[in-house]
Structures are given as structure tokens and as C-alpha cells.
Design a protein around this motif. Structure first.
Motif, PDB file in Angstrom:
ATOM      1  N   ALA A 243      48.056 -50.082  -7.928  1.00 34.01           N
ATOM      2  CA  ALA A 243      46.195 -49.884  -8.692  1.00 34.01           C
ATOM      3  C   ALA A 243      46.156 -48.981  -9.651  1.00 34.01           C
ATOM      4  N   LEU A 244      47.312 -48.210  -9.609  1.00 24.82           N
ATOM      5  CA  LEU A 244      46.992 -46.855 -11.027  1.00 24.82           C
ATOM      6  C   LEU A 244      47.352 -48.467 -12.026  1.00 24.82           C
TER       7      LEU A 244
ATOM      8  N   THR B 260      54.048 -54.233 -11.044  1.00 27.92           N
ATOM      9  CA  THR B 260      54.493 -53.600 -10.380  1.00 27.92           C
ATOM     10  C   THR B 260      53.503 -53.457  -8.796  1.00 27.92           C
TER      11      THR B 260
ATOM     12  N   LYS C 128      57.462 -53.998   1.804  1.00 31.72           N
ATOM     13  CA  LYS C 128      58.731 -53.514   1.104  1.00 31.72           C
ATOM     14  C   LYS C 128      58.907 -53.763   0.400  1.00 31.72           C
TER      15      LYS C 128
ATOM     16  N   HIS D 172      51.105 -59.178  -2.237  1.00 29.97           N
ATOM     17  CA  HIS D 172      50.361 -58.600  -2.177  1.00 29.97           C
ATOM     18  C   HIS D 172      49.360 -57.535  -3.322  1.00 29.97           C
ATOM     19  N   ARG D 173      50.798 -58.186  -4.256  1.00 26.24           N
ATOM     20  CA  ARG D 173      50.955 -56.472  -5.293  1.00 26.24           C
ATOM     21  C   ARG D 173      49.921 -57.783  -6.300  1.00 26.24           C
TER      22      ARG D 173
ATOM     23  N   ARG E 239      47.013 -49.511   2.136  1.00 23.85           N
ATOM     24  CA  ARG E 239      47.596 -50.041   3.757  1.00 23.85           C
ATOM     25  C   ARG E 239      48.859 -51.240   2.940  1.00 23.85           C
ATOM     26  N   SER E 240      48.228 -52.219   1.965  1.00 22.90           N
ATOM     27  CA  SER E 240      49.915 -52.787   2.541  1.00 22.90           C
ATOM     28  C   SER E 240      50.644 -51.939   1.746  1.00 22.90           C
ATOM     29  N   GLN E 241      50.256 -51.566   0.477  1.00 27.22           N
ATOM     30  CA  GLN E 241      51.503 -50.724  -0.585  1.00 27.22           C
ATOM     31  C   GLN E 241      52.237 -49.878   0.829  1.00 27.22           C
TER      32      GLN E 241
ATOM     33  N   PHE F 275      56.809 -54.552  -2.954  1.00 30.48           N
ATOM     34  CA  PHE F 275      56.702 -52.912  -3.887  1.00 30.48           C
ATOM     35  C   PHE F 275      58.089 -52.133  -4.129  1.00 30.48           C
TER      36      PHE F 275
ATOM     37  N   GLU G  80      58.006 -50.944  -6.712  1.00 29.66           N
ATOM     38  CA  GLU G  80      58.358 -49.761  -8.026  1.00 29.66           C
ATOM     39  C   GLU G  80      56.841 -48.662  -6.374  1.00 29.66           C
ATOM     40  N   VAL G  81      56.855 -48.973  -6.279  1.00 31.07           N
ATOM     41  CA  VAL G  81      55.054 -48.455  -5.147  1.00 31.07           C
ATOM     42  C   VAL G  81      55.488 -47.575  -3.831  1.00 31.07           C
ATOM     43  N   SER G  82      56.430 -46.517  -3.687  1.00 32.25           N
ATOM     44  CA  SER G  82      56.554 -45.987  -2.986  1.00 32.25           C
ATOM     45  C   SER G  82      54.952 -45.326  -2.059  1.00 32.25           C
ATOM     46  N   PRO G  83      55.029 -44.423  -1.058  1.00 37.10           N
ATOM     47  CA  PRO G  83      53.972 -44.660  -0.100  1.00 37.10           C
ATOM     48  C   PRO G  83      53.543 -43.514  -0.969  1.00 37.10           C
ATOM     49  N   GLU G  84      53.427 -42.710  -1.465  1.00 42.52           N
ATOM     50  CA  GLU G  84      53.635 -41.112  -1.677  1.00 42.52           C
ATOM     51  C   GLU G  84      53.077 -42.183  -2.897  1.00 42.52           C
ATOM     52  N   ARG G  85      53.585 -42.666  -4.593  1.00 44.09           N
ATOM     53  CA  ARG G  85      52.534 -42.809  -4.958  1.00 44.09           C
ATOM     54  C   ARG G  85      51.822 -43.967  -4.987  1.00 44.09           C
TER      55      ARG G  85
ATOM     56  N   PHE H   7      49.754 -43.326  -2.380  1.00 45.55           N
ATOM     57  CA  PHE H   7      48.622 -42.504  -2.383  1.00 45.55           C
ATOM     58  C   PHE H   7      48.295 -42.103  -3.666  1.00 45.55           C
TER      59      PHE H   7
ATOM     60  N   LEU I  89      53.421 -34.378  -3.049  1.00 48.89           N
ATOM     61  CA  LEU I  89      53.916 -36.128  -2.798  1.00 48.89           C
ATOM     62  C   LEU I  89      55.556 -36.017  -3.026  1.00 48.89           C
TER      63      LEU I  89
ATOM     64  N   ARG J 280      60.021 -37.235   4.269  1.00 50.46           N
ATOM     65  CA  ARG J 280      60.403 -38.837   4.546  1.00 50.46           C
ATOM     66  C   ARG J 280      61.561 -39.340   4.446  1.00 50.46           C
TER      67      ARG J 280
ATOM     68  N   VAL K 263      46.369 -56.228  -5.153  1.00 48.10           N
ATOM     69  CA  VAL K 263      46.088 -54.614  -5.120  1.00 48.10           C
ATOM     70  C   VAL K 263      45.884 -55.367  -6.667  1.00 48.10           C
TER      71      VAL K 263
ATOM     72  N   ASP L  89      47.951 -42.917  -6.774  1.00 49.64           N
ATOM     73  CA  ASP L  89      47.245 -44.259  -7.082  1.00 49.64           C
ATOM     74  C   ASP L  89      45.824 -44.575  -6.600  1.00 49.64           C
TER      75      ASP L  89
END
Lengths: 781, 116, 276
Positions: free
Chosen positions: A198-199, A195, B85, A240-241, B77-79, B88, B90-95, B97, C264, C271, A244, B99
Motif C-alpha cells: 500500500a506504500l 509488491t 503469504k 490480492h496485490r 487484512r489481506s496482507q 506478498f 516482500e511485505v511482512s505483517p509489520e511492513r 502495518f 515494528l 513474532r 491492495v 503501509d
């Protein structure tokens, strides 16, 4: 609408199917957990709820301290009774994860008003965690293939003997929780990589921290994950995944691993951990390069690259030279060398080689521990090659590394087992996928049978024309193919055909039935094998032994506890007991007496001192014993009932270890007969017969047999009839089956005589009349 | 984009121009944070090499806090980078943040624990 | 009182009972190997002979006396010894003396063939005493004279001798204390370490992002709870214990997760809304 091999209900709504599947999944996981726990309880049912073997006794003792005095006290615990007279700083030399886990469980249960004895928590911790391991393996394999493979893998790991061997009830060792942590860390890593979150990287790091706190084998993770990342980068799969996932894992994981006192600054100073750091640095460079590349033209990029490569090369080389020069990076440790050079340990560190679980693995034990999985395992690895997503690479690397290590050391079979289960589950579920799938291949009617038929007959036909020799060779694969091997059909099923529309599959119910029945039979047999191995081989506490009476009923041999309780009841609380280091933890745990050496083999000289005392003659050993305040000497002797793990069989290791420190005084060759045999009968060498260990083992042994010839049942050799005299020791206690013999060390004679003379006098022999030396001596003219 | 098509004599200048042109303010905001962290880490490392590494654990926790924060911010930053885009999904910008916040808190916990 | 009385009575009884032994015609003779008397004189139990007796390598020392009671009757005591004692080295030799039933005793010491008991010669002369003990008589321990013997080898040390001395004190050697750099350098580097903040704010002022609604009711709680967590961690450094931090952290994390989710999702809503 494709034709179906067997009717499938069609009137089900997708939600029903989904709900039913998830329900079945939960039920299956629950049953697997139940089976995993249940099959580990043989030890409790056959014997009792008791801590097994050696190391667990220390863990148990430490846990009792933790539960009774709290965490901070445990952290600062200095144990003066271990390694007498040195003592041991337990808090700083132990992986506290296991004890902390039990302590937390204990306190939680107490808070819930469930007063469970700490011993039962310790005994049942390993089975409990095995259920969690099954769950973690399910998650991991689900990421590799799908949920059905995950369930299979969970079932495999739940009952496979290779893992049960270290996690039966009562085997309260670090590995009990470590395998769960290993699998869960790997799962989080794969998840983070997939995914790019980072979580999951952070969660992986937190579990990695738990693993570091729990088991020294964490180094395996420390090197597996960087290796995976490195291979991905080398294959041009940088993403990038990856950045991370790896960076979040590495940074948090490394910092957290340094919180464990026993690990300390190792992650930034020893070579074992440098790989991870290197990959971390490399990733930064690659990521930065990637960023730059996205901003400049390729021509400029190449210019930049060239300059920066040169700069980085110079910088890196000078940094490495500086660090090596300054001695900041510690060299590899001996245990690590022994992983690469199997002869290393025997040459340089006999103490490591003397541990049976550090021996190279014997081939049969692979089958014993993994049964059919060991054969299916390569198939699973090959299937991983077929798809070769990032996570499959992980399984492949893991499989290669773990196979090698399992071949080097019996103990590392444990790290191989999970990947074997995962890969086999992938293979097995692919097989089942193909053969359970009801859809008949949908091909032009004439072509398909021909395609199927040709490999079987056509190959042989064509080759017979060319020559007899070749045809034999060709026959074999053809036969394998024809016999319905799972592998070949799998490739046939999945590999993309020449034509874009070509589909492969299985025709008819009969061919499905043959293969499926075969598979089910294999699975069922696997279950039988696992249960049998577990109940027979891996459920013995080794503190309590069992033997069969002549009528087949079980007879319990409880000599160890008998002896330890004798010590506890009949000796002074500070009486120092000397034994070989194997029994140190047990004496500390069960008899609660100070010991000279124990299973935490950190001080080779101290162990060699004990080895020297055991292998030298009484007169030479006595000063050593007295200097170390030894009051009792404990030996294990199996000669009467045939218990083969006794001290006479370990004796050569004592000699070797002592020889390593005092090569002038102890020589291994002196303990063999002139013909180079290791004997205890009349022909035994003089040194052997005079050694303390020999004397203590066979003292008064011949008397048991009366007029008959005394025979040592372990070594099947007659024992000499000449009575052995002990001048410096008194026999204090010998257990029912003579397994444990305890001797008391005599104090110096109160009349100042030599103990040998005193003993001779007491037995009525007239010693030489000794004149006191005159104090006055004439001057020499 | 013109700087990209014509081969510039100075690659560094072209890099700088293209970075300035193509990067959104949000990313620049993160980038400046990254620069700050890098400088801070370099200063600490220099102190360790030049003066003393005495409370080694304090140095390690300080240094690794900057490194850790750096990589976490770089991950963020990369996310959130629109260019990545596809990677990632499964990873939205909010997600991302979230993380970042979680990772930072765990990191800071260990940093304080190690600081002594 | 009772006890004292009984003791004194006992002492009286003893005193009445015990009588005194004396030595009749005590005589000390030093002769050389040929039998020539070099010195011959009486000795006394009450007074030490003033001139020390000197023996050469071939000389013989002879002591003769008779032990008598107050009535002059010869007594054979249970124990009669001659003791040689070197007060400086502590070496001593004790030799029983044979006494006849008539109380006559004769003691001879031949230096040429020194007996077992004779202590080695030290720096000072040996003091010779006579010890007599027997029931019903007061014991006697009388200094007779000093004796100088020819030189011999020094006394051999006992094998356990070293163990009966004070052991050397153990000093643990620790690694030297790590030195803190001088205050000045510390402050300079503290300043340098803080300098990147200036860079940070400088850069941020350049690239200030679009004004965010940081203070909106949906986002503010999240920011506050994150801040609270950070403060908790700082507090951990200052004073809290591990258990407390884990407990408080767990409690704090619940509102953080809830507010975070709300904040969020509101941001992502704006957004996505902005995009559409």
C-alpha cells in the motif's frame, strides 16, 4: 564450462563487479541527465533566456504573481484584465502544479541565499524536469526488464525529439513537469502491483495528485490504470496485490484529486472518471467473492454466486438508472468526443479544431519525433507479449492506447513518446543481450549448424518445387531472416526449444560484430538526428524569429517584442487591446494590457465576437469595438517578410467561429472568390476586401513597393494597388518587418458626425450638405 | 472442516461456520473494524440520499474517509492473512502495518483538507 | 479686499458704460391666409401679453418693431432672436431676426408651411421671447407672449435617448442557499452515525486479540507519534494553514519513522522468535 566467443576476465570477485556496475550506472544516469538538459539549451544559446510561445507566457505571469504575493493570494487571484470585461478567476481555472513547483524552487533558492530570477527558473524548469523524467523512465523500464534496458530507455527519453518538442528551455508549459509525473506515477503503480504494497500505492496516489494539479492530461492516468486492472481481472489474474495496489491508489488519488479547485467534484460526477470508479467497485466484489470462495465449498459457492449476481445486477441497473435520471453523471465533454471522432471537432467546436496541435498527426512527424524508435517500438511490444507478466500488460495497453491517441492529435504524441522509448529500450537491450553475451551455444556439434542453415535455404528449396509464385513469397521472410534481422534471432534466442536442453545463441565474433556495429551505428545516427531536429525545429521561441542573412549569418527578427513594448510604453495602462486569441497571453504577459480574448479559450461567444469584428466591415465592426472599450487592435501580418503564421492565414477560422454564433451575418462562402479560392489579390471577394482584417493587414502595403507591383510573400499573390482607406481606425504602430501592426480605434467624432463623413471631410472631399431633420412633423391627415 | 466436506443445506450457514472456524482472532479484529466502517459509510450515504447532500465536500470527505479506511484495512487484512503469504513475499505483517499507517495519515490529511 | 475693490470698480465702470435699448412701436399681428387681421395689438418687453396667441392651421403671425437706444436712434444689434420654448418637453426653436441698420425688424411665422425651427406642439403652449444682444448695451431677454400652435406629431425621440436614462439595476441571481435540515433530523442522524461505534466495540469485545504489549517502551513512542500526527491533522481542520501543517507534519514524521522502525522490528523479532 561453456565456450566463449571472446575472452572475459574471470578473476574478478562478484563484489567488485557489483560495485563497478552500480558506479557505472550512476555515472551513466548522470551523463544522461546532463545530455537531456544540455540538448534542451539550444533555445537559450541560439536566442536568449526567454519564455516561448503562447501558453507559457500566462504560466510565467501567474508564477510571477505567485512568487510576489504568495500562495493564498495566487489562489484567490481574480484577473480583471483577461477576457475584458468579464475577467478571469485564475485561481479556480488553472492547474497550479507548474506554478507551485516554480514558486517552491524559487523560495528554496532564496532561503539558501541564491537570488535567482524567477524568469530563469521558469525557463530552465523543463530541462531540469527532463532529467527527472529520464530517471523515472529508468526506474520504470528496470521494472519491465532490467537495468541495462532502463539505462537505454533513460537515454532515449532524454534526447528523443517527441519529448524535447514540449520541454526545451523556455517552454514553460504544464507538459514540462507532467511527463515526469506521468512516468513516476506509472512506476509507482507497477511497483505497487508487483509488491502488493500500500506504500507504493499511496505514493502513486500522491504523485497522481501532483499530476492532477499540473496537467489536464491526468485523465490519461485515470483511465490507464483502471484499464490495466480491468484487463488483469478479465484475464483471471486477480490477486490480492492488485487489490491492495489499486484500492490504495484509487481512494487516496481520487480524494486528493478533488482538492484541486479546477477539477472539483468531477472525479465523482463526469463520465471520464467513471471507469476508475467502476473498476474500484468491481475489485471490491471480486475480492469479497474471493474471500467467500476460500471459506465455502464450490457447490455452495456457486449457489451463493448465483444469488448475489442477480442481486448485484438488479442493484447496479437501478442505481445507474437512478443516477442518469437524476442527472448526476455528466455526459462526456466535447474535447473527449473529438478523441474518438476526428471529424467531431470541426463540425461542432471549431475553436478546438482551429488549434494546430489538435490536428491529426501527419505520418512524417512520427519519424521526425521518434526516428528509429518508431520502428523498434513494435518489436518491444511483441517482446512484452513473450513474457507477459502483469507489468508487461501495462506496457502493451499503454502502447495501444497512446498510439491511437497520438494518431488523433499531434499534441498527444507526447504521451506516446515515453512508451515508445520504454518498448524500444526493451527491444534494443534484448538484442544487445543476445549479441553481447559471450557464451557460445552449447549444442551437439552437428545439429546446430543444420538448424541454423535450414530456415535460410531449406524453405526456398521446398517451395520452389511447389511453384514459382509461392517461392517469391517465401523468399522474402527468408531474406529477412538471412539478413541478420534482430527480431528473428531474438526469437531464436529466447523461445523455448522442442527439446528441454536445446539452447540457441550466436556463433563467432563476426556475426556478433556485424549486428552490434549496425546497432551502434543506428544509435549514433539516432543521436545525430535528435540533435539536429532539436536545434533546427524545436528550439525556436516563436516570440523571436530567426532568419539567415545572405552570408549565412543569423538575423534576429524581434517584431513581437518591439510591438508589445511599444504598447507598454505608449498606451494607457487600462487601454484594451483586441487581437485574435492566440496573442492574448503574450499581450498580457509582455505588454501588460487588458485583452478581450486569450489562449484560455473558455468562452466561445466572446471569441466569436472578436472573430465577427475582424471579419465584418469597418462600419459594422466599429460599434462592436466601441462597446467593448477597445482602444487598440493588433494584427499579425507576415506578407512583407513571409511569416506564414499570420492572421490572414488564420482568418478563415475567425470567420468560421463567428459563423458558428452568427450564421446570419457571417458566411464563410462570402470570403472566397466565385471560384472557391481563398485569395487576397484583385479577385478577392468584396466581403473579404471590406473586412477589417484585410484592411488592417494591407493598409498602405502597396506603398512599400513604390511603383512596383506589391506582392504578399506568404500567399505569393499580388496585392491590389488601390489604396485602402480606414475611416474608423488609425494606424498607430507597425513594426520593423511589419509582422505586428497596431491600430488605434478612433473616438466618436466630436461634432457628432459619422466617422466616415468626418474622414471624408478631413481629406478635403465635400460631403453632401446635410440638413438637420425638422423636429416638428405635421399630423398625417 | 467437516462442514466443508458435507454439502450443507444452507450455504450461508456453512459460510458463517467456516469463517468462524478458520479465521484467527487478529483477522476477526480487523473484520469487525471493517464492518464498523461499512455501517458508518452506509449511514452517511443514506443521509446524503435521504436528507441532503448539502455540504457536498463534507459528505464526500466523510464518505471517502470510510471507504478509504475500509480498503486500507482490507489491504492490511489481506496482507497479514497467512493464506496469502505467497502473494506478498516482500511485505511482512509489520511492513503491512507501516503501509497502513502511512496510507491512513495521507488519507486523513486529504480528508481534513477537503472537509472545509 | 483688494480684489473686491477692483471688482466693484469694474462693475461701476460697466454700469456707467452700458446703456439701455428699447423697442419702438412693437406690434403683433395675427392674420389668416386671406390676409384678414384676426388680432393686432402692441406688445411690451417689460410685461408679458396676458392672452395667449392662438394660431390656426392657416394663420400667419407677424411681429414688427424697431430697436432704438435711449436717444431714440435706431440701432442694429449684433444678435436678435425669437425663441420658442416648450417648458414641459424642453423643445425649443430659435430663429434669428433680420434687423435693418435703422433698427427696424420684421418677423413672420407662417404655420401653413412651418419652418425648420418650429418645435412640435406639446401639451402646454410655447413661450415666445425676444433676445437682443449687442456690445455697449444691456442685453435684453423679454418674455413676449404664449403661443398655441395647431397640433402636430409628438417630438421624435433621439436614437441615443435610452442611454441617457438610468439603466435598470443589475440583479445577480444566485443559486438559492442550500438548506440545512432541521436540527432534529441532524441530531437523529448524528446519533445514527455514531451507532456503528457501538457495533465496533461490541464486536471487538467478542474477538479481543491476544493482549499486546502496546505499552512496552519500544512500541509506545510509535503509537504516541502516530497519535500526534492525527492530532496535528485535526488541528489543521480547526485552525492551521496548509504551510504550517506541511512543516509540522514533516518534522513529526521523522520521529514517527524512527520509532516505527524500532517498534515494528521489535514486533517482528518477537513474532519470528515465537515461531522458532
Amino acid at each position: 564450462m561453456p565456450s566463449l566467443a571472446y575472452p572475459v576476465p574471470t578473476d574478478l570477485s562478484p563484489t567488485t563487479v557489483k560495485n563497478a556496475t552500480s558506479f557505472l550506472k550512476i555515472v551513466a544516469l548522470a551523463l544522461i541527465s546532463g545530455a537531456a538538459i544540455a540538448s534542451r539549451l539550444f533555445a537559450v544559446i541560439n536566442f536568449e533566456s526567454i519564455i516561448h510561445e503562447f501558453d507559457p507566457w500566462f504560466n510565467y505571469r501567474a508564477t510571477k504573481v505567485l512568487a510576489a504575493k504568495g500562495f493564498y493570494e495566487f489562489w484567490n487571484w481574480f484577473d480583471p484584465t483577461a477576457w475584458y470585461p468579464l475577467g478571469r478567476v485564475v485561481g479556480g481555472t488553472v492547474y497550479p502544479g507548474l506554478m507551485a513547483t516554480s514558486g517552491v524552487i524559487y523560495n528554496v533558492l532564496r532561503a539558501l541565499n541564491l537570488p535567482v530570477d524567477i524568469r530563469n527558473i521558469c525557463v530552465l524548469l523543463a530541462p531540469g524536469f527532463s532529467a527527472l523524467t529520464a530517471w523515472a523512465t529508468y526506474l520504470f523500464t528496470t521494472e519491465m526488464k532490467n537495468e541495462s534496458a532502463g539505462l537505454l530507455a533513460a537515454a532515449f527519453i532524454g534526447i528523443v525529439p517527441g519529448y524535447i518538442s514540449r520541454s526545451v528551455a523556455g517552454s514553460y508549459d504544464n507538459e514540462a513537469i507532467a511527463i515526469f509525473l506521468l512516468m513516476f506515477t506509472f512506476y509507482c503503480w507497477i511497483k505497487a502491483l508487483k509488491t502488493g504494497s500500500a506504500l507504493y500505492g499511496t505514493v502513486a496516489a500522491v504523485f497522481y495528485f501532483y499530476m492532477v494539479a499540473a496537467w489536464g492530461g491526468y485523465v490519461f492516468i485515470t483511465n490507464m490504470i483502471p484499464l490495466h486492472a480491468l484487463v488483469l481481472m478479465l484475464m483471471g489474474r486477480f490477486s490480492h496485490r492488485l487489490y491492495v495496489a489499486y484500492c490504495s491508489w484509487y481512494v487516496v488519488g481520487t480524494l486528493s484529486s478533488m482538492q484541486v479547485p479546477f477539477v472539483g467534484f468531477q472525479p465523482v460526477s463526469t463520465s471520464e472518471h467513471m471507469g476508475a470508479l467502476g473498476v474500484f467497485g468491481l475489485l471490491q466484489i471480486v475480492a469479497f467473492t474471493d474471500l467467500v470462495k476460500s471459506h465455502v465449498s464450490s457447490q455452495n459457492f456457486q449457489k451463493l454466486l448465483r444469488v448475489s449476481l442477480v442481486a448485484a445486477g438488479i442493484l447496479g441497473a437501478s442505481a445507474f438508472a437512478f443516477l442518469t435520471y437524476a442527472g448526476k453523471i455528466a455526459p462526456w465533454t466535447g474535447r473527449f468526443y473529438s478523441l474518438w471522432d476526428t471529424g467531431y471537432a470541426k463540425k461542432y467546436i471549431p475553436i478546438i479544431a482551429s488549434v494546430s496541435e489538435h490536428q491529426p498527426t501527419a505520418w512524417p512527424s512520427f519519424f521526425m519525433d521518434l526516428q528509429m524508435l518508431i520502428f523498434i517500438f513494435p518489436a518491444g511490444v511483441i517482446l512484452c507479449f513473450k513474457e507477459l507478466r502483469d507489468e508487461h500488460l501495462f506496457v502493451i495497453i499503454y502502447a495501444v492506447m497512446a498510439s491511437y491517441f497520438a494518431g488523433v492529435m499531434v499534441r498527444l504524441m507526447l504521451t506516446l513518446t515515453p512508451v515508445v522509448c520504454v518498448a524500444s529500450a526493451i527491444a534494443f537491450s534484448s538484442l544487445l543481450d543476445v549479441y553481447v553475451n559471450p557464451i557460445e551455444p552449447d549444442v551437439p556439434a552437428e545439429e546446430a549448424p543444420a538448424v541454423e542453415a535450414v530456415p535460410a535455404n531449406g524453405v526456398t528449396e521446398t517451395t520452389t518445387t511447389t511453384g514459382g509464385k509461392k517461392s517469391k513469397k517465401a523468399d522474402k521472410p527468408a531474406a529477412v531472416q538471412a539478413s541478420g534481422s534482430a527480431l528473428s534471432s531474438l526469437f531464436a534466442a529466447k523461445s523455448p526449444g522442442k527439446g528441454s536442453k536445446r539452447t540457441t545463441g550466436i556463433f563467432g565474433l563476426d556475426s556478433r560484430g556485424v549486428v552490434l556495429l549496425n546497432a551502434i551505428w543506428m544509435l549514433a545516427y539516432f543521436v545525430f538526428h535528435c540533435t539536429w531536429v532539436t536545434s533546427v525545429a524545436y528550439s525556436s521561441p516563436s516570440v523571436v524569429l530567426a532568419s539567415q542573412n545572405q552570408d549565412g549569418s543569423q538575423h534576429i527578427i524581434d517584431d513581437f517584442r518591439e510591438a508589445y513594448y511599444w504598447l507598454r510604453q505608449n498606451t494607457a495602462e487600462d487601454a484594451v487591446v483586441m487581437s485574435w486569441w492566440d496573442y492574448g497571453y503574450q499581450i498580457a504577459g509582455m505588454a501588460d494590457r487588458p485583452t478581450l480574448v486569450d489562449n484560455n479559450t473558455w468562452n466561445n461567444t466572446h471569441i466569436a465576437t472578436v472573430g465577427k469584428a475582424m471579419s465584418s466591415s469597418e462600419e459594422k465592426a466599429y460599434p462592436i469595438l466601441r462597446k467593448h472599450d477597445v482602444e487598440y487592435v493588433l494584427v499579425i501580418f507576415g506578407g512583407l517578410i513571409g511569416y506564414s503564421g499570420d492572421d490572414i492565414n488564420k482568418f478563415l477560422w475567425m470567420v468560421r467561429i463567428a459563423q458558428g454564433v452568427w450564421p446570419d451575418e457571417i458566411q464563410e462562402s462570402n470570403y472566397f472568390t466565385p471560384r472557391g479560392e481563398y485569395k487576397i489579390d484583385e479577385n478577392a471577394s468584396k466581403t473579404m476586401k471590406e473586412s477589417l482584417m484585410y484592411k488592417m493587414s494591407y493598409y498602405r502595403f502597396a506603398e512599400v513597393f513604390g511603383p512596383q507591383q506589391a506582392v504578399d510573400r506568404v500567399r505569393q499573390q499580388p496585392v491590389p494597388k488601390t489604396p485602402i482607406t480606414l475611416d474608423y481606425l488609425d494606424e498607430a504602430y507597425t513594426t520593423e518587418n511589419w509582422i505586428v501592426r497596431i491600430y488605434q480605434v478612433k473616438k466618436e467624432d466630436s461634432l457628432g458626425r459619422d466617422l466616415k463623413n468626418a474622414n471624408a471631410f478631413a481629406t478635403g472631399k465635400k460631403g453632401k450638405k446635410s440638413k438637420p431633420q425638422p423636429r416638428r412633423r405635421a399630423l398625417v391627415a | 472442516m467437516s462442514s466443508k466436506s458435507q454439502p450443507s443445506s444452507n450455504p450461508m450457514a456453512s459460510l458463517w461456520n467456516s469463517y468462524n472456524d478458520q479465521t484467527s482472532n487478529r483477522l476477526k479484529f480487523i473484520d469487525s473494524f471493517l464492518v464498523y466502517l461499512m455501517l458508518s459509510g452506509i449511514v452517511q450515504f443514506a443521509y446524503c440520499v435521504l436528507v441532503t447532500s448539502f455540504p457536498y465536500n463534507a459528505f464526500l470527505s466523510g464518505f471517502s474517509s470510510t471507504v478509504g479506511q475500509f480498503v486500507l484495512a482490507a489491504s492490511l487484512r489481506s496482507q497479514v492473512n497467512p493464506a496469502n503469504k505467497d502473494e506478498f513475499k516482500e511485505v511482512s505483517p509489520e511492513r503491512a502495518f507501516a503501509d497502513f499507517a502511512l496510507g491512513s495519515i495521507v488519507l486523513h490529511f486529504f480528508v481534513y483538507n477537503f472537509l472545509g | 479686499m483688494q480684489l473686491l475693490k477692483s471688482l466693484s470698480v469694474l462693475a461701476l465702470a460697466l454700469a456707467a458704460h452700458a446703456s439701455v435699448l428699447t423697442v419702438k412701436s412693437p406690434r403683433l399681428v395675427v392674420a389668416d391666409s386671406l390676409g384678414n387681421q384676426l388680432r393686432a395689438e402692441p406688445f411690451s418687453l417689460t410685461q408679458k401679453t396676458l392672452t395667449p396667441v392662438e394660431l390656426e392651421r392657416t394663420d400667419i403671425l407677424k411681429l414688427t418693431f424697431q430697436i432704438v437706444d435711449e436717444d431714440g436712434k435706431g440701432v442694429q444689434p449684433h444678435q436678435t432672436f425669437v425663441r420658442f420654448f416648450d417648458p414641459t418637453t424642453g423643445e425649443e426653436g430659435i430663429q434669428p431676426v433680420k434687423v435693418t441698420t435703422a433698427g427696424k425688424a420684421k418677423f413672420e411665422l407662417n404655420v401653413q408651411r412651418p419652418p425648420q425651427y418650429l418645435p412640435p406642439t406639446g401639451s402646454s403652449p410655447l413661450s415666445v421671447s425676444l433676445i437682443i444682444g449687442t456690445p455697449n448695451f444691456d442685453p435684453i431677454s423679454a418674455q413676449l407672449f404664449d403661443l398655441t400652435l395647431p397640433r402636430s406629431q409628438p417630438a421624435p425621440a433621439h436614437p441615443d435617448e435610452p442611454t441617457f436614462h438610468l439603466q435598470q439595476e443589475l440583479f445577480h441571481t444566485f443559486r438559492p442557499d442550500q438548506k440545512l435540515p432541521p436540527k432534529f433530523i441532524s441530531f437523529v442522524f448524528a446519533g445514527i452515525a455514531l451507532a456503528p461505534w457501538a457495533v465496533l466495540f461490541g464486536l471487538w469485545s467478542q474477538v479481543a486479540p491476544a493482549p499486546t504489549n502496546l505499552l512496552s517502551p519500544s512500541i509506545l513512542p510509535f503509537v504516541l507519534s502516530l497519535g500526534a500526527l492525527e492530532i496535528l491533522l485535526f488541528w489543521y481542520w480547526v485552525q492551521l494553514k496548509l504551510g504550517d501543517v506541511l512543516l509540522y507534519g514533516f518534522i513529526l514524521s521523522i520521529p514517527t519513522i524512527l520509532t516505527g522502525k524500532r517498534a515494528l522490528s521489535s514486533i517482528s523479532a518477537t513474532r519470528l522468535g515465537a515461531k522458532q
